[in-house]
Write an enzyme that holds these catalytic residues in place. Structure first.
Site, mmCIF file in Angstrom:
data_model
loop_
_atom_site.group_PDB
_atom_site.id
_atom_site.type_symbol
_atom_site.label_atom_id
_atom_site.label_comp_id
_atom_site.label_asym_id
_atom_site.label_seq_id
_atom_site.Cartn_x
_atom_site.Cartn_y
_atom_site.Cartn_z
ATOM 1 N N GLU A 229 51.636 2.572 10.753
ATOM 2 C CA GLU A 229 52.198 3.724 9.870
ATOM 3 C C GLU A 229 53.581 3.462 9.505
ATOM 4 O OE1 GLU A 229 50.037 5.461 8.478
ATOM 5 O OE2 GLU A 229 48.361 5.677 9.713
ATOM 6 N N TRP A 240 43.187 -5.024 2.045
ATOM 7 C CA TRP A 240 42.530 -4.807 0.806
ATOM 8 C C TRP A 240 43.144 -4.245 -0.195
ATOM 9 C CZ3 TRP A 240 42.069 -2.649 5.728
ATOM 10 C CH2 TRP A 240 42.103 -1.149 5.912
ATOM 11 N N THR A 257 48.517 -13.149 3.203
ATOM 12 C CA THR A 257 47.207 -12.217 3.837
ATOM 13 C C THR A 257 46.260 -12.793 2.942
ATOM 14 O OG1 THR A 257 47.771 -10.202 2.469
ATOM 15 C CG2 THR A 257 48.757 -10.512 4.646
#
Length: 403
Positions: A229, A240, A257
Site C-alpha cells: 500500500e 497489470w 516489470t
C-alpha cells in the site's frame, strides 16, 4: 495505445481461505473521488503524465535522485473492540518491516528467480514514527480512539473525527496510516498521490494484516500488505496496470516489470505465464502483486526510481517535514531562527556548535547553504521568493515562511 489510468487504489488480498476472492471497490471509489474531489481527479492526470515521461526516459536523471529520504509516520488506531486497539510492539514491528523491505534488507532474496533477482534495489527511504506533532509537541507518533462505527475504514469517514474517525495530521508533512476495521476481505488501501492532495490522503489498514505480531493472521502476517500500500502511496500501480485486472493491454509504466494479465494470489510456481509474448512469465513475487506475505519479495529498479521521483515531485513537503527530529526532547534542538515569518533578513542561533544549514523549497530544490561563524548570525534572504521553505541542519528541521 496505452490507456490513461485514473483510479483510487483499493486494497489487496483475501484474509483467510483457499478460495481467492477480492473485495475491491475501485469503481465505487473512483466514482466517489471524481464526484467529490474534482481537483484531486485532475491531479491524477498529471501523475499519469509524469509516469509516461518516466517510462520513456524523457525526464532529466537529476529528477530521480539518490539521497536517503526520511518519512515521518503517524498511526491512527481506531478500534471498536479492545482487541483492535493494537499494541505499540505490533506497530513497531510494521515500521521495521517497511524499513527492511524498502531498503532491500530482507533475508529472502534467494527465493527470487535468478532472472528477476538482479532487478531488486533498495529505495533508500526510511520510515520513522513521528516524534513531533503538528503543534510542535513531543509525540510517539500514535493516536488512539474508540468508535462505535462498524467497518469505519470502508465508509470514507475514518478521517473525520466528527463522524467517529480521527482527523489526519498535516498530510503534506506526515504519512497518515489509519488502522481500523475494513469490510469483507479487504486488508488495506491507499490513495494515489495527486498534484492536488485528496482529503483522504494516506493509507488505511485492517489490524489483522498490520505488522508481524499481535492481531495479524496468516498468510498476511509478515507486514507486507502495508509495503504494497505504501508503494501505491508513492505512485506505483499494480503490475497489470489497472486496479481491476484489466488484461495485457495496460501498463504500470515500469519498463522492468513484465506485462501481466491480472493479480496472482498465494505463492505461484516459476515460471507462471499470463500474457502472450512473455519471456520469463509474471513477476508474481513483486511487492505490487497479491502474493502471500512470504512470497512478496522485491521492488524493481524502475519502481524504486519512480517512487523517489514521486516523493520529490508530489510529496516534497513530506521529504522536508519536521515531524521527525530523532531527539529525545524537543528542546534539544540546536537551531533557532527568527523572525519567522521573515522578509529580507533572517537570524540563526546555534545553541551548541556551528553547523551548515540547507534551505530547501517545498519542491525539494536546494535554494541556499548557510554557514554561521558566530552563535547568532544574520543572513540575507532577499533573493528568496515569498512562500514556505524548510531549513535543515544535522539535528534540526524547521519551517520558514518568507513574506
Amino acid at each position: 495505445m496505452k490507456k490513461r489510468l485514473i483510479f483510487v487504489t483499493i486494497g489487496v488480498l483475501v484474509l483467510i481461505g483457499s478460495v481467492h476472492s477480492q473485495r475491491c471497490d475501485t469503481e465505487n471509489e473512483t466514482f466517489r473521488a471524481i464526484q467529490s474531489e474534482h481537483a484531486y481527479t485532475k491531479g491524477l492526470f498529471e501523475l499519469d503524465s509524469l509516469a509516461e515521461a518516466f517510462e520513456t526516459w524523457t525526464l532529466e536523471s537529476s529528477a530521480r535522485g539518490d539521497t536517503i529520504m526520511f518519512i515521518p509516520v503517524v498511526v491512527h488506531v481506531i478500534y471498536r473492540h479492545d482487541v483492535q486497539n493494537i499494541s505499540y510492539d505490533q506497530i513497531k514491528s510494521q515500521i521495521d518491516v517497511l524499513n527492511r523491505d524498502f531498503n532491500w534488507a530482507g533475508g529472502d532474496h534467494g527465493k527470487i528467480p535468478e532472472v528477476f533477482r538482479s532487478l531488486g534495489q533498495a529505495c533508500r527511504i526510511q520510515f520513522r514514527l513521528a516524534d513531533r506533532d503538528p503543534h510542535g509537541n513531543f509525540t510517539h507518533g500514535i493516536t488512539r480512539k474508540q468508535t462505535d462505527i462498524e467497518d469505519i475504514g470502508s465508509q470514507a469517514i475514518y478521517h473525520r473525527s466528527s463522524k467517529g474517525g480521527t482527523d489526519p495530521w498535516s498530510q503534506p508533512h506526515y504519512l497518515n496510516i489509519w488502522v481500523c476495521e475494513l469490510e469483507g476481505n479487504a486488508l488495506g488501501f491507499s490513495i494515489l498521490p495527486s498534484n492536488n492532495m485528496s482529503e483522504r490522503d494516506g493509507v488505511v489498514m485492517d489490524p489483522n494484516a498490520f505488522g508481524t505480531t499481535g492481531t495479524v493472521r496468516p498468510p498476511y502476517n509478515g507486514g507486507r500488505t502495508l509495503v504494497h500500500e505504501v508503494g501505491h502511496y508513492l505512485g506505483l500501480r499494480h503490475p497489470w496496470g489497472k486496479g481491476d485486472g484489466g488484461g495485457c493491454s495496460t501498463t504500470d509504466h515500469m519498463s522492468d516489470t513484465p506485462k501481466q494479465e491480472k493479480e496472482n494470489f498465494g505463492c505461484e510456481t516459476f515460471p507462471h505465464f499470463s500474457c502472450g509474448g512473455q519471456t520469463d512469465g509474471d513477476m508474481f513475487m513483486n511487492f505490487m502483486d497479491y502474493a502471500n506475505d512470504s512470497c512478496m519479495l522485491l521492488f524493481t529498479k524502475q519502481q524504486v526510481q519512480f517512487m523517489r521521483l514521486v516523493l520529490r515531485r508530489n510529496r516534497a513537503a513530506l521529504f522536508h517535514s519536521d515531524g521527525y527530529t530523532g531527539l529525545s526532547k524537543m528542546n534539544e534542538r540546536s537551531l533557532r531562527i527568527y523572525p519567522n515569518p521573515a522578509n529580507d533578513r533572517l537570524q540563526i542561533e546555534f545553541l551548541h556548535h556551528d553547523q551548515l544549514v540547507n534551505v530547501w523549497s517545498v519542491e525539494g530544490k536546494l535554494m541556499k547553504v548557510l554557514r554561521a561563524s558566530a552563535s547568532i548570525t544574520e543572513f540575507d534572504i532577499s533573493n528568496l521568493e515569498s512562500g514556505m521553505y524548510f531549513l535543515e541542519s544535522e539535528d534540526s528541521h524547521l519551517k520558514l515562511m518568507v513574506q
